[in-house]
Each structure stands twice: as structure tokens, then as C-alpha cells.
Design a protein around this motif. Structure first.
Motif, PDB file in Angstrom:
ATOM      1  N   VAL A  33       0.828  -1.254  -0.080  1.00 35.06           N
ATOM      2  CA  VAL A  33      -0.004   0.102   0.113  1.00 35.06           C
ATOM      3  C   VAL A  33       1.038   0.998  -0.160  1.00 35.06           C
ATOM      4  O   VAL A  33       0.348   2.313  -0.928  1.00 35.06           O
ATOM      5  CB  VAL A  33      -0.890   0.246   1.558  1.00 35.06           C
ATOM      6  N   GLY A  34       1.563   0.911   0.423  1.00 33.67           N
ATOM      7  CA  GLY A  34       2.683   2.488   1.023  1.00 33.67           C
ATOM      8  C   GLY A  34       3.694   2.675  -0.611  1.00 33.67           C
ATOM      9  O   GLY A  34       3.879   4.060  -1.287  1.00 33.67           O
ATOM     10  N   THR A  35       3.522   1.478  -1.289  1.00 38.48           N
ATOM     11  CA  THR A  35       4.189   1.760  -2.551  1.00 38.48           C
ATOM     12  C   THR A  35       3.470   2.311  -3.396  1.00 38.48           C
ATOM     13  O   THR A  35       3.839   3.248  -4.454  1.00 38.48           O
ATOM     14  CB  THR A  35       4.634   0.278  -2.623  1.00 38.48           C
ATOM     15  N   GLY A  36       1.875   1.876  -3.167  1.00 43.26           N
ATOM     16  CA  GLY A  36       1.559   2.573  -4.884  1.00 43.26           C
ATOM     17  C   GLY A  36       1.108   4.443  -4.072  1.00 43.26           C
ATOM     18  O   GLY A  36       0.554   4.512  -5.011  1.00 43.26           O
ATOM     19  N   ILE A  37       1.072   4.305  -2.464  1.00 44.75           N
ATOM     20  CA  ILE A  37       0.679   5.287  -2.092  1.00 44.75           C
ATOM     21  C   ILE A  37       1.653   6.525  -2.638  1.00 44.75           C
ATOM     22  O   ILE A  37       1.583   7.343  -3.770  1.00 44.75           O
ATOM     23  CB  ILE A  37       0.661   6.191  -0.676  1.00 44.75           C
ATOM     24  N   VAL A  38       3.401   6.371  -2.843  1.00 48.18           N
ATOM     25  CA  VAL A  38       4.136   7.172  -3.229  1.00 48.18           C
ATOM     26  C   VAL A  38       4.203   7.154  -4.872  1.00 48.18           C
ATOM     27  O   VAL A  38       4.564   8.166  -5.190  1.00 48.18           O
ATOM     28  CB  VAL A  38       5.453   6.197  -2.339  1.00 48.18           C
ATOM     29  N   ARG A  39       3.890   6.099  -5.073  1.00 44.28           N
ATOM     30  CA  ARG A  39       4.000   6.408  -6.539  1.00 44.28           C
ATOM     31  C   ARG A  39       2.800   6.798  -6.816  1.00 44.28           C
ATOM     32  O   ARG A  39       3.479   7.941  -8.091  1.00 44.28           O
ATOM     33  CB  ARG A  39       3.815   4.854  -7.168  1.00 44.28           C
ATOM     34  N   LEU A  40       2.061   7.091  -6.602  1.00 39.69           N
ATOM     35  CA  LEU A  40       0.661   8.149  -6.740  1.00 39.69           C
ATOM     36  C   LEU A  40       1.304   9.144  -6.525  1.00 39.69           C
ATOM     37  O   LEU A  40       0.685  10.022  -7.449  1.00 39.69           O
ATOM     38  CB  LEU A  40      -0.670   7.625  -6.194  1.00 39.69           C
ATOM     39  N   PHE A  41       1.525   9.586  -5.648  1.00 41.92           N
ATOM     40  CA  PHE A  41       1.685  11.870  -5.352  1.00 41.92           C
ATOM     41  C   PHE A  41       3.378  11.960  -6.102  1.00 41.92           C
ATOM     42  O   PHE A  41       3.336  12.727  -7.026  1.00 41.92           O
ATOM     43  CB  PHE A  41       2.440  11.140  -4.017  1.00 41.92           C
ATOM     44  N   THR A  42       4.196  10.628  -6.430  1.00 42.17           N
ATOM     45  CA  THR A  42       5.209  10.693  -7.958  1.00 42.17           C
ATOM     46  C   THR A  42       4.698  11.307  -8.720  1.00 42.17           C
ATOM     47  O   THR A  42       4.973  12.253  -9.719  1.00 42.17           O
ATOM     48  CB  THR A  42       5.868   9.133  -7.858  1.00 42.17           C
ATOM     49  N   ALA A  43       3.482  10.932  -9.360  1.00 40.97           N
ATOM     50  CA  ALA A  43       2.621  10.604 -11.125  1.00 40.97           C
ATOM     51  C   ALA A  43       1.905  12.529 -10.503  1.00 40.97           C
ATOM     52  O   ALA A  43       1.422  12.712 -11.960  1.00 40.97           O
ATOM     53  CB  ALA A  43       1.413   9.475 -11.033  1.00 40.97           C
ATOM     54  N   ILE A  44       1.510  12.518  -9.845  1.00 36.92           N
ATOM     55  CA  ILE A  44       0.151  13.536  -9.432  1.00 36.92           C
ATOM     56  C   ILE A  44       1.592  14.829  -9.673  1.00 36.92           C
ATOM     57  O   ILE A  44       0.928  16.456 -10.201  1.00 36.92           O
ATOM     58  CB  ILE A  44      -0.420  13.847  -7.729  1.00 36.92           C
ATOM     59  N   LEU A  45       2.566  14.898  -8.958  1.00 37.48           N
ATOM     60  CA  LEU A  45       3.802  15.646  -9.234  1.00 37.48           C
ATOM     61  C   LEU A  45       4.421  15.961  -9.985  1.00 37.48           C
ATOM     62  O   LEU A  45       4.821  17.149 -10.848  1.00 37.48           O
ATOM     63  CB  LEU A  45       4.923  15.478  -7.989  1.00 37.48           C
ATOM     64  N   ALA A  46       4.263  14.414 -11.159  1.00 35.18           N
ATOM     65  CA  ALA A  46       5.033  15.072 -12.607  1.00 35.18           C
ATOM     66  C   ALA A  46       4.455  14.869 -13.814  1.00 35.18           C
ATOM     67  O   ALA A  46       4.330  16.204 -14.360  1.00 35.18           O
ATOM     68  CB  ALA A  46       5.100  13.729 -12.784  1.00 35.18           C
ATOM     69  N   TYR A  47       2.665  14.552 -13.397  1.00 31.39           N
ATOM     70  CA  TYR A  47       1.166  15.687 -14.004  1.00 31.39           C
ATOM     71  C   TYR A  47       1.350  16.571 -13.481  1.00 31.39           C
ATOM     72  O   TYR A  47       1.574  17.261 -14.734  1.00 31.39           O
ATOM     73  CB  TYR A  47       0.340  14.958 -14.063  1.00 31.39           C
ATOM     74  N   LEU A  48       1.304  17.483 -12.835  1.00 35.56           N
ATOM     75  CA  LEU A  48       1.918  19.022 -12.624  1.00 35.56           C
ATOM     76  C   LEU A  48       2.845  19.663 -13.498  1.00 35.56           C
ATOM     77  O   LEU A  48       2.933  20.934 -13.936  1.00 35.56           O
ATOM     78  CB  LEU A  48       1.292  19.618 -10.966  1.00 35.56           C
ATOM     79  N   LEU A  49       4.062  19.195 -12.722  1.00 36.29           N
ATOM     80  CA  LEU A  49       4.895  20.288 -13.569  1.00 36.29           C
ATOM     81  C   LEU A  49       4.765  19.487 -14.608  1.00 36.29           C
ATOM     82  O   LEU A  49       5.503  20.743 -15.895  1.00 36.29           O
ATOM     83  CB  LEU A  49       6.474  19.224 -12.896  1.00 36.29           C
TER      84      LEU A  49
END
Length: 209
Positions: A33-49
Motif C-alpha cells: 500500500v505504501g508503494t502505491g501511495i508513494v507512486r501516486l504522489f510521484t505521478a501527481i507531481l510529474a503531471y503538474l510539472l
């Protein structure tokens, strides 16, 4: 004077084995679950950028930004369900947990899996054999910390990815502050609220004073 019967000892051994397996299963869930949450935050940050950079370069219309936002939201919701919600509620099989522990601890020599397998049909096991296997499994489990036997590599790599995304974002913010001087709030607002009337951030220079 209190005495401990053989049955009580068997129950204690089984309780210890089940407790260790449940603890390992909880840690496996936490890692996934932690891996999924961290990857989701990474994807959100990459999308915004990515959207902010594209908007600075191309000045994306509101329709394009809305389509990108809807696609990203759908992908995020789907990934959240698959990578976070489902692993969080899914029951992990005891044999899979035992196999994970034994692969990380070759000294076990299948003692834990053998006990779990034979425990399902104790009437088919010769008297005394199950107790010996149980004692061996308890002895093996007593020598290890099950937390250390759960593979954390995926979570570590996900954290490295998030750290990289944060560094890239910080570098972009610094470059904007030093050279471009565009409103970060307006840029984020246009990416998150594409239908809002937010003018594209531009660099303004006074030439005739």
C-alpha cells in the motif's frame, strides 16, 4: 503450583506461529500500500510539472487542460483502486506469507510450510509428527525478525522516484524564480482548475517608463 499441559503448549505454539504470520502479512500489506501511495504522489507531481511546462511553452487552451485533467484524474482513481484499496483489503494467503519468509531464510528448509500443510489434516498425520514439525517451525521463527524478511525494494525504489520528482520540481521552481518570474500560483491554478478564468502567466517587462 501451575502446570502446563501438552495441549496448552500446542495452543501456545500455534498462537505464536499464527501471530508471526499475521504480523508478516500486515507488513507485506503496508509495503504494498505504501508503494502505491508513494507512486501516486510521484505521478501527481510529474503531471503538474508537465502540464505547467506545456502551458508555459504552448499556452494550452482550457479545453486541452480540462481533457488532460480528466484523463489524469481517471488514471489516478483507477490506480488508487488497484494499487492501494485492493491490496489494503485483500487477505494474504498464509502459505504465500510462509513461502516469502522461507525464501528469505534458507535455514528454514520448508519447516513452516510443511507444518501449515499438515496442520490442515491432522488426522492423516502419524501421532507425534505434527508436534515435531510444530516445534521446529517455532524454533525457526524464534530466530528471525519477520519484518526483516519482507522485501522492501519496491517501496525504496518508489521513494527514490518521489525524491527525484521533488528535486526536479524544486529545480524548476528555482529556475522560474531566477529567470522567468512567472506566477507559480497562476500556473498551478490553470493546471488544476482549467475552466477558471486564469490568465496564462507571462513575464512582464516595463520598457517605456
Amino acid at each position: 503450583m501451575a502446570t502446563i499441559t501438552s495441549q496448552d503448549q500446542t495452543l501456545d505454539y500455534q498462537h505464536f506461529i499464527d501471530y508471526q504470520l499475521n504480523h508478516a502479512q500486515g507488513r507485506m500489506k503496508s509495503v504494498e500500500v505504501g508503494t502505491g501511495i508513494v507512486r501516486l504522489f510521484t505521478a501527481i507531481l510529474a503531471y503538474l510539472l508537465a502540464v505547467i511546462v506545456l502551458d508555459h511553452v504552448l499556452v494550452l487552451p482550457s479545453a486541452a487542460r480540462l481533457v488532460l485533467l480528466l484523463m489524469a484524474t481517471a488514471a489516478a482513481v483507477g490506480y488508487l483502486a488497484v494499487a492501494v484499496v485492493v491490496p489494503g483489503v485483500r487477505q494474504i494467503n498464509s502459505f504465500y506469507t510462509a513461502r516469502t519468509i522461507e525464501l528469505a531464510t534458507p535455514e528454514f528448509k520448508n519447516s513452516l510450510i510443511n507444518f501449515l500443510d499438515l496442520r490442515r489434516h491432522p488426522e492423516q498425520v502419524p501421532q507425534g509428527v505434527l508436534s515435531l514439525l510444530e516445534e521446529r517451525a517455532v524454533a525457526d521463527l524464534s530466530q528471525v525478525h519477520v519484518d526483516e524478511k519482507i522485501n522492501h525494494d519496491r517501496l525504496v525504489r518508489a521513494c527514490y522516484g518521489l525524491a527525484g520528482a521533488v528535486l526536479v520540481t524544486c529545480a524548476a521552481v528555482l529556475i522560474n524564480a531566477l529567470f522567468m518570474h512567472r506566477s507559480l500560483a497562476d500556473s498551478i491554478g490553470r493546471a488544476l482548475f482549467p475552466t477558471a478564468e486564469i490568465q496564462p502567466p507571462t513575464r512582464t517587462r516595463l520598457t517605456d517608463i
